[in-house]
Design a protein around this motif. Sequence first.
Motif, PDB file in Angstrom:
ATOM      1  N   PRO A 205       0.791  -1.229   0.000  1.00 39.96           N
ATOM      2  CA  PRO A 205       0.000   0.000   0.000  1.00 39.96           C
ATOM      3  C   PRO A 205       0.823   1.279   0.000  1.00 39.96           C
ATOM      4  CG  PRO A 205      -0.807  -1.541   1.655  1.00 39.96           C
ATOM      5  CD  PRO A 205       0.507  -2.058   1.179  1.00 39.96           C
ATOM      6  N   PHE A 210      -0.450   1.371  -5.753  1.00 42.56           N
ATOM      7  CA  PHE A 210      -1.514   1.242  -4.748  1.00 42.56           C
ATOM      8  C   PHE A 210      -2.022   2.625  -4.335  1.00 42.56           C
ATOM      9  CE2 PHE A 210      -2.774  -2.507  -2.075  1.00 42.56           C
ATOM     10  CZ  PHE A 210      -3.809  -1.904  -1.387  1.00 42.56           C
ATOM     11  N   THR A 213      -4.054   4.305  -7.194  1.00 43.12           N
ATOM     12  CA  THR A 213      -5.348   3.656  -7.398  1.00 43.12           C
ATOM     13  C   THR A 213      -6.330   4.043  -6.298  1.00 43.12           C
ATOM     14  OG1 THR A 213      -4.290   1.782  -8.500  1.00 43.12           O
ATOM     15  CG2 THR A 213      -6.505   1.426  -7.640  1.00 43.12           C
ATOM     16  N   ASP A 214      -5.863   3.979  -5.067  1.00 42.66           N
ATOM     17  CA  ASP A 214      -6.714   4.318  -3.931  1.00 42.66           C
ATOM     18  C   ASP A 214      -7.200   5.761  -4.019  1.00 42.66           C
ATOM     19  OD1 ASP A 214      -7.739   3.536  -1.198  1.00 42.66           O
ATOM     20  OD2 ASP A 214      -6.501   5.251  -0.633  1.00 42.66           O
ATOM     21  N   TYR A 331      -7.500  -5.260  -7.056  1.00 43.76           N
ATOM     22  CA  TYR A 331      -7.827  -4.208  -6.091  1.00 43.76           C
ATOM     23  C   TYR A 331      -9.348  -4.099  -5.910  1.00 43.76           C
ATOM     24  CZ  TYR A 331      -7.891   0.412  -3.855  1.00 43.76           C
ATOM     25  OH  TYR A 331      -8.107   1.455  -2.983  1.00 43.76           O
ATOM     26  N   TYR A 334     -10.610  -7.197  -4.034  1.00 44.60           N
ATOM     27  CA  TYR A 334     -10.195  -7.224  -2.636  1.00 44.60           C
ATOM     28  C   TYR A 334     -10.994  -6.249  -1.785  1.00 44.60           C
ATOM     29  CZ  TYR A 334      -7.143  -7.121   1.481  1.00 44.60           C
ATOM     30  OH  TYR A 334      -6.666  -7.184   2.769  1.00 44.60           O
ATOM     31  N   TYR A 335     -11.262  -5.055  -2.347  1.00 44.60           N
ATOM     32  CA  TYR A 335     -11.973  -4.029  -1.589  1.00 44.60           C
ATOM     33  C   TYR A 335     -13.477  -3.975  -1.938  1.00 44.60           C
ATOM     34  CZ  TYR A 335      -7.515  -2.347   0.156  1.00 44.60           C
ATOM     35  OH  TYR A 335      -6.286  -2.268   0.798  1.00 44.60           O
TER      36      TYR A 335
END
Length: 338
Positions: A205, A210, A213-214, A331, A334-335
């Motif tokens: 992360p 990461f 993307t977040d 991603y 997963y989220y």
Amino acid sequence: MKILITGVAGFIGFHLAKKMIANGHDVIGLDNINDYYDIDLKYARLKELGITRDEASFFKNISQSKDLPNFKFIRLSLEDRNNLPTLFEKEKFQIVCNLAAQAGVRYSLENPQTYIDSNIVGFANILECCRNYNINHLVYASSSSVYGLTNKIPFKETDVVNTPISLYAATKKSNELMAHTYSHLYGMRTTGLRFFTVYGPWGRPDMAMFLFTDAIINSQPINIYNHGKMERDFTYIDDIVEGLERVIEKIEFKHGPYKVYNIGNNSSIKLMDFIETLEKNLGKKSKKNLLPIQPGDVEKTWADVDNLINDFDYRPSTPVEKGIKSFVKWYKEYYNII
């Protein structure tokens, strides 16, 4: 073979363990599960390997995977010089792959002692265990950061690397020097792999892939350093694992007991192009916060992988477009993002 993989709850260690287990090796994974980044992600990786959170929470206990008969896990720190030798004596490994380390260039500016403890003291303990318990081959993670302030592109293993610009880089260069000393004095086979900007599913992360993307998904600005004038040799995780697999499983070596290899995609991608590809996969434009270059950062990385090709007949080759697509898919799953 019986293999110890340290840092098994980490990004690369997790993927390597899956590969070595699938190849039929007996694997013991070691990790201290520190809180440098979200430990839930580390526990989730271990769950994929058949180790529950409760089992992974206890130090020094060896847990048998419920799903994989040839995988066990132990929570232990490399700095533990009392219990690490006990593990080596009991398990009688043939190969050790040391991927455990305190990672991150920027974090090393704020917490230098952590890097000395894990990356220097911990690595010295690994070397001593390998020497005292007759390990056939130590494979360990180095980093492209060792090249520091070099103007020579692409980076080649024969380049002089005496100008690291972060403590993290200095510890990785120290690992190479320590490994060379043990190879010279004791005839130990040691192979270091200089990883170049690894990305992909189950990634860290704290890394750009990461973080970007977040931020984009949550409509937050992304911090882009050096005003976007950065280039990186982005290397997909499957390519890294295949390189590790070839090094670990190779029986005969043309060279002496010590060697260091670059492992990268043998190309340099502009950061802004990387971001554009990510935006396409997310179907959403980013809000860009352009900032000066940070201490410890370099403008460009690019791996010369001729030695990897010559000695292992292997060249990492996954296009960044394919790698980013795979990461975004993971991603969202997963989220639970629709």
